[in-house]
Structures are given as C-alpha cells and as structure tokens.
Scaffold this motif. Sequence first.
Motif, PDB file in Angstrom:
ATOM      1  N   VAL A 133       0.605  -0.918  -0.178  1.00 41.29           N
ATOM      2  CA  VAL A 133      -0.198   0.087   0.055  1.00 41.29           C
ATOM      3  C   VAL A 133       0.699   1.168   0.459  1.00 41.29           C
ATOM      4  O   VAL A 133       0.716   2.088  -0.761  1.00 41.29           O
ATOM      5  N   CYS A 134       2.004   1.255   1.036  1.00 42.42           N
ATOM      6  CA  CYS A 134       2.657   3.055   0.746  1.00 42.42           C
ATOM      7  C   CYS A 134       3.506   2.439  -0.277  1.00 42.42           C
ATOM      8  O   CYS A 134       3.729   3.730  -1.251  1.00 42.42           O
ATOM      9  N   VAL A 135       3.989   1.458  -1.116  1.00 40.22           N
ATOM     10  CA  VAL A 135       4.578   1.638  -1.955  1.00 40.22           C
ATOM     11  C   VAL A 135       3.370   2.126  -3.639  1.00 40.22           C
ATOM     12  O   VAL A 135       4.315   3.330  -4.266  1.00 40.22           O
ATOM     13  N   ALA A 136       2.210   1.631  -3.643  1.00 41.11           N
ATOM     14  CA  ALA A 136       1.115   2.176  -4.463  1.00 41.11           C
ATOM     15  C   ALA A 136       1.310   3.427  -4.156  1.00 41.11           C
ATOM     16  O   ALA A 136       1.233   4.100  -5.327  1.00 41.11           O
ATOM     17  N   ILE A 137       1.377   3.828  -2.727  1.00 38.49           N
ATOM     18  CA  ILE A 137       1.036   5.684  -2.771  1.00 38.49           C
ATOM     19  C   ILE A 137       1.901   6.567  -3.212  1.00 38.49           C
ATOM     20  O   ILE A 137       1.440   7.373  -4.094  1.00 38.49           O
ATOM     21  N   ALA A 138       3.129   5.814  -3.090  1.00 34.34           N
ATOM     22  CA  ALA A 138       5.008   6.601  -3.624  1.00 34.34           C
ATOM     23  C   ALA A 138       4.635   6.451  -5.467  1.00 34.34           C
ATOM     24  O   ALA A 138       4.788   7.883  -5.456  1.00 34.34           O
ATOM     25  N   LEU A 139       4.409   5.975  -5.684  1.00 35.01           N
ATOM     26  CA  LEU A 139       4.951   5.697  -7.349  1.00 35.01           C
ATOM     27  C   LEU A 139       3.513   6.297  -7.288  1.00 35.01           C
ATOM     28  O   LEU A 139       3.387   7.463  -8.657  1.00 35.01           O
ATOM     29  N   ILE A 140       2.291   7.201  -6.912  1.00 37.84           N
ATOM     30  CA  ILE A 140       0.783   7.810  -7.601  1.00 37.84           C
ATOM     31  C   ILE A 140       1.517   9.060  -6.808  1.00 37.84           C
ATOM     32  O   ILE A 140       1.681   9.772  -8.417  1.00 37.84           O
ATOM     33  N   VAL A 141       2.186   9.517  -6.302  1.00 35.23           N
ATOM     34  CA  VAL A 141       2.823  10.329  -6.017  1.00 35.23           C
ATOM     35  C   VAL A 141       3.636  11.059  -6.470  1.00 35.23           C
ATOM     36  O   VAL A 141       3.361  12.402  -7.322  1.00 35.23           O
ATOM     37  N   PHE A 142       4.347  10.508  -6.316  1.00 31.84           N
ATOM     38  CA  PHE A 142       5.491  10.407  -7.118  1.00 31.84           C
ATOM     39  C   PHE A 142       5.465  10.513  -9.161  1.00 31.84           C
ATOM     40  O   PHE A 142       6.576  10.940 -10.216  1.00 31.84           O
ATOM     41  N   GLY A 143       4.585   9.950  -9.399  1.00 34.80           N
ATOM     42  CA  GLY A 143       4.458   9.974 -10.768  1.00 34.80           C
ATOM     43  C   GLY A 143       3.658  11.399 -10.760  1.00 34.80           C
ATOM     44  O   GLY A 143       4.016  12.060 -12.151  1.00 34.80           O
ATOM     45  N   VAL A 144       3.062  12.062  -9.989  1.00 33.49           N
ATOM     46  CA  VAL A 144       2.174  12.975 -10.672  1.00 33.49           C
ATOM     47  C   VAL A 144       3.100  14.408 -10.639  1.00 33.49           C
ATOM     48  O   VAL A 144       2.477  15.110 -11.499  1.00 33.49           O
ATOM     49  N   ALA A 145       4.180  13.670  -9.497  1.00 30.73           N
ATOM     50  CA  ALA A 145       4.807  15.241  -9.608  1.00 30.73           C
ATOM     51  C   ALA A 145       5.883  15.147 -10.626  1.00 30.73           C
ATOM     52  O   ALA A 145       6.811  16.356 -10.752  1.00 30.73           O
ATOM     53  N   PHE A 146       6.310  13.437 -11.064  1.00 32.23           N
ATOM     54  CA  PHE A 146       6.690  13.755 -12.624  1.00 32.23           C
ATOM     55  C   PHE A 146       6.819  14.576 -13.100  1.00 32.23           C
ATOM     56  O   PHE A 146       7.254  15.248 -14.187  1.00 32.23           O
ATOM     57  N   ILE A 147       5.102  14.763 -13.689  1.00 32.77           N
ATOM     58  CA  ILE A 147       4.019  15.173 -14.694  1.00 32.77           C
ATOM     59  C   ILE A 147       4.135  16.562 -14.509  1.00 32.77           C
ATOM     60  O   ILE A 147       4.465  17.077 -15.611  1.00 32.77           O
ATOM     61  N   ILE A 148       3.802  17.424 -13.184  1.00 34.52           N
ATOM     62  CA  ILE A 148       4.026  18.446 -12.854  1.00 34.52           C
ATOM     63  C   ILE A 148       5.361  19.118 -13.398  1.00 34.52           C
ATOM     64  O   ILE A 148       5.147  20.311 -13.985  1.00 34.52           O
ATOM     65  N   ILE A 149       6.308  18.233 -12.838  1.00 35.41           N
ATOM     66  CA  ILE A 149       7.609  19.296 -13.212  1.00 35.41           C
ATOM     67  C   ILE A 149       8.313  19.410 -14.765  1.00 35.41           C
ATOM     68  O   ILE A 149       8.801  19.946 -14.632  1.00 35.41           O
ATOM     69  N   GLU A 150       7.531  17.894 -14.929  1.00 36.63           N
ATOM     70  CA  GLU A 150       8.296  18.623 -16.352  1.00 36.63           C
ATOM     71  C   GLU A 150       7.742  18.948 -17.227  1.00 36.63           C
ATOM     72  O   GLU A 150       7.747  19.580 -18.035  1.00 36.63           O
ATOM     73  N   ASN A 151       6.373  19.257 -16.544  1.00 37.69           N
ATOM     74  CA  ASN A 151       5.315  20.458 -17.319  1.00 37.69           C
ATOM     75  C   ASN A 151       5.807  21.785 -16.796  1.00 37.69           C
ATOM     76  O   ASN A 151       6.039  22.457 -17.925  1.00 37.69           O
ATOM     77  N   TRP A 152       6.754  21.972 -15.725  1.00 39.99           N
ATOM     78  CA  TRP A 152       6.760  23.559 -15.428  1.00 39.99           C
ATOM     79  C   TRP A 152       8.358  23.442 -15.752  1.00 39.99           C
ATOM     80  O   TRP A 152       8.609  24.909 -16.245  1.00 39.99           O
ATOM     81  N   ASN A 153       8.917  22.428 -16.539  1.00 41.54           N
ATOM     82  CA  ASN A 153      10.515  22.454 -16.689  1.00 41.54           C
ATOM     83  C   ASN A 153      10.482  22.451 -18.511  1.00 41.54           C
ATOM     84  O   ASN A 153      11.682  23.423 -18.838  1.00 41.54           O
TER      85      ASN A 153
END
Length: 292
Positions: A133-153
């Motif tokens: 469960v913790c792994v799944a949550i981290a996968l999702i949270v950092f997946g969202v972070a990747f998309i946001i940061i790449e769009n910003w970058n």
Amino acid sequence: MIEIIKAIIYGIVEGITEWLPISSTGHLILVESLMPFQSTEAGGTVSEAFFGMFDVVIQLGAILAVVVLFWSQIWPFALTKKEREKQSGTGIMTYFKKDIWVLWFKILVSCVPAAVIGILFDDVFDALFYNPVCVAIALIVFGVAFIIIENWNKGRQPKVRKLSQITYQTALMIGVFQVIAAVFPGTSRSGATIVGALLIGVSRTVAAEYTFFLAIPVMFGASLLKVVKFGFEFTSLELTLLTVGTMVSFIVSLFVLRFLMGYIKKHDFKVFGWYRIALGAVVLLYFGLMAK
C-alpha cells in the motif's frame, strides 16, 4: 529449481527498474508479495530474513553495469602515458585525474544525507513503509510529481549542462532529495534525484548520469549494511539465488542503461509518471480486493 527461476525474475525486474525512474525496490516488494521465496519457517528452503537482504544486494549487479559502461568517466587514475600527458601538475600528480576526483568528492557530499538517515532509521522505515500500500501511494504521488515538474520545466534552459558544472551546494541538494527515496519505497532513488536535479536547473542528461554515478557508493553501502545485518551465514541455495539474481541484474542493466541514455536525449520523463500512476492504482485495487 523453482526458487532459481524466481531469482532470475527478480534479477530481470531489478535490472529494468533500477535505472528507470519507476522504483526498483517498490517493484521488488510487489513481486515478492505475488511470488515470494519459500521460507524455512513455512517449510521452504530459505530463511525469512533472506529476502530483505536479497532485494538490496542484487543491486550490486546493476552497479557493476554502470562501472562497465561509464568506466572512462569514473576511473580517477591516469595509468597510461597518454592519459598522464593530459593531466596538470608534475610527478605523481599526473597519475590523478583531477576532474574525476572532484566529481567523486561531490558524489560523496550527495551521499551524506541518505547515509545518516539510513544508518539511524533503516529498520524503522522497513517496518513502517515496506508494504504494497505504501509503495502504491509513493508510485502515484511521485508519478504526479514527474508530470507536474516536466510540464513546469518545458522550455526552460538548464543552468547545469555538464557534470563539471555541478557545485558542492547542488550536490548536497540532490542528496537531500535522495533522502525521500531512502524513506519511502516506491519513490525511486533515481526518480527522486532526477526530479530534484531538474528542479534546481540541471539538464536531464546530466541529472541522469549523476544519478547513475551516485548509485555506486549508495547501493554498495546499502548492500554492505544489509549483508552485515544478515550475518554472512548463507546456505548453499541462498548463495546461489543471490549470485543468479545479481548476474541477471547486471546483464539486464547493461541494456536498460543504453536505452535510457538514448531515450532522454529526445524525450522527457512524463511517460514514466503516467506508468507510475497506473501501476499504483492497479496495486491499490488488487490489494484492496485481496483484503476483502
């Protein structure tokens, strides 16, 4: 034989996921949940403590792949006459590649935050967060972070385009981002350091290369810590499984590293972000249904 096949599968998963920013530890925890080694406590052939050590130590194969592929960029000694002629200084100093020594000092600075946290709280984090469960949550949270940061970058010009332009301050900041991965499995060590590097103005290619080199002392240290805690007392089967998993990880990593360095020259990391979100959602759904 079945356990050896499992070790091969673990090695393949490690070799693929260690360098892609999708979390090798997270994937190995998920694979272990679906296809565990049979422990001696349950009438099997390996000790229950073995897997907690195994999934970290097989990363040594992935480390060796980096050493082989990037040898000329990380070996700090000039041993041939041709190499020594390129070095500054005289006498014995011509045997040292100053720029590579400086790079290694910066890498060691990046290691400090995660090393301190790992030594002090390794067992605590294992108990709290090493579950699907913790792994799944981290996968999702950092997946969202990747998309946001790449769009910003997108469209921004990086300030750091060469490894030599990374300062000690930048190295320390990248090391702080690495702490996130040390605490939360599923975050991805490479993902955390690459995201951190992008945020502070490092180019995607340099961020990836620095992450590869940073993995060498980090993963070697983590592997040594796990082996010491395990006690060096392997059965013949456990030693075989560890050797097989490490060798497979090495071979697969050779191909993945070549692919990734070619990929990032033309693409961003958003596809990995979407993959992380999809996988995290599937994991939450699967283990949610299993719990009912």
